[in-house]
Design a protein around this motif. Sequence first.
Motif, mmCIF file in Angstrom:
data_model
loop_
_atom_site.group_PDB
_atom_site.id
_atom_site.type_symbol
_atom_site.label_atom_id
_atom_site.label_comp_id
_atom_site.label_asym_id
_atom_site.label_seq_id
_atom_site.Cartn_x
_atom_site.Cartn_y
_atom_site.Cartn_z
ATOM 1 N N ILE A 142 -10.897 -6.444 -2.629
ATOM 2 C CA ILE A 142 -10.935 -5.295 -3.537
ATOM 3 C C ILE A 142 -11.598 -5.645 -4.871
ATOM 4 N N LEU A 143 -11.269 -6.820 -5.431
ATOM 5 C CA LEU A 143 -11.705 -7.145 -6.792
ATOM 6 C C LEU A 143 -13.004 -7.933 -6.865
ATOM 7 N N SER A 144 -13.331 -8.711 -5.838
ATOM 8 C CA SER A 144 -14.495 -9.594 -5.928
ATOM 9 C C SER A 144 -15.788 -8.851 -5.593
ATOM 10 N N LYS A 145 -16.887 -9.595 -5.696
ATOM 11 C CA LYS A 145 -18.217 -9.070 -5.387
ATOM 12 C C LYS A 145 -18.828 -9.773 -4.181
ATOM 13 N N LEU A 146 -17.967 -10.114 -3.210
ATOM 14 C CA LEU A 146 -18.446 -10.860 -2.048
ATOM 15 C C LEU A 146 -19.369 -10.027 -1.177
ATOM 16 N N PHE A 147 -19.166 -8.734 -1.133
ATOM 17 C CA PHE A 147 -19.967 -7.899 -0.248
ATOM 18 C C PHE A 147 -21.435 -7.847 -0.683
ATOM 19 N N CYS A 148 -21.690 -8.213 -1.927
ATOM 20 C CA CYS A 148 -23.069 -8.216 -2.412
ATOM 21 C C CYS A 148 -23.793 -9.530 -2.118
ATOM 22 N N GLN A 149 -23.111 -10.495 -1.478
ATOM 23 C CA GLN A 149 -23.686 -11.817 -1.260
ATOM 24 C C GLN A 149 -24.066 -12.077 0.182
ATOM 25 N N GLY A 150 -24.197 -11.063 0.972
ATOM 26 C CA GLY A 150 -24.643 -11.248 2.344
ATOM 27 C C GLY A 150 -23.516 -11.123 3.353
#
Length: 235
Positions: A142-150
Amino acid sequence: MNPLPEDMENVLMGSQSSHASLRDVHSINPTQLMARIESYEGREKKGISDVRRTFCLFVTFDLLFVTLLWVIELNVNGGIENTLEKEVVQYDYYSSYFDILFLAVFRSKVLILAYAVCRLHHWWAIALTTAVTSALLLAKVILSKLFCQGAFGYVLPIISSILTWIETWFLDFKVLPQEAEEENRLLRVQGAPERAALIPGGLSDGQFYSPPGSEARSENEAEEKQDSEKPLLEL
């Protein structure tokens, strides 16, 4: 044959069934019984059951598989050395995968310590690791930006969550029930000689018998015989 009263038939049937059960107890081969007891005791001496060993092996696989995915992610994003320094030394909760690896290490240490070293027979350890992992992974997504890293932003959290719940299911529905069943079976086998010793030996078939049935015409023939002898007595 005249039908016997129902109470008498029930008594006779109960006596015959009890006689059969007693003969079955006395017919137990002591050698086979002791062999079964020794086999169960041998399993207890091993200290860990086969199903528990499989569970510990799967926990180890969980750690190695997540570590492998994390190393692949390091190599994909610009080389292992540079990415390792970025994710560990310059750790950032919103962009690093290192905490997912840390959760895998946490799960493996707690579960191996609880179910392999301490041989725990309760579910509280797996409940703790599952709750902590699920809560932190949910917050991470929910809080991180992992989905933008591939693709690894999707793969690592999903794989980690799936492995965690498989471990929970395997322990709760396989390990603990099977071990409890094996323990109950061992107690029954060990108590069999004691129960057999309480039963008096030397029971013979003659101690349980059914009274011979009378012929249907026996009473009528006796009455006719008495009637035929009365005139002779009067003469």
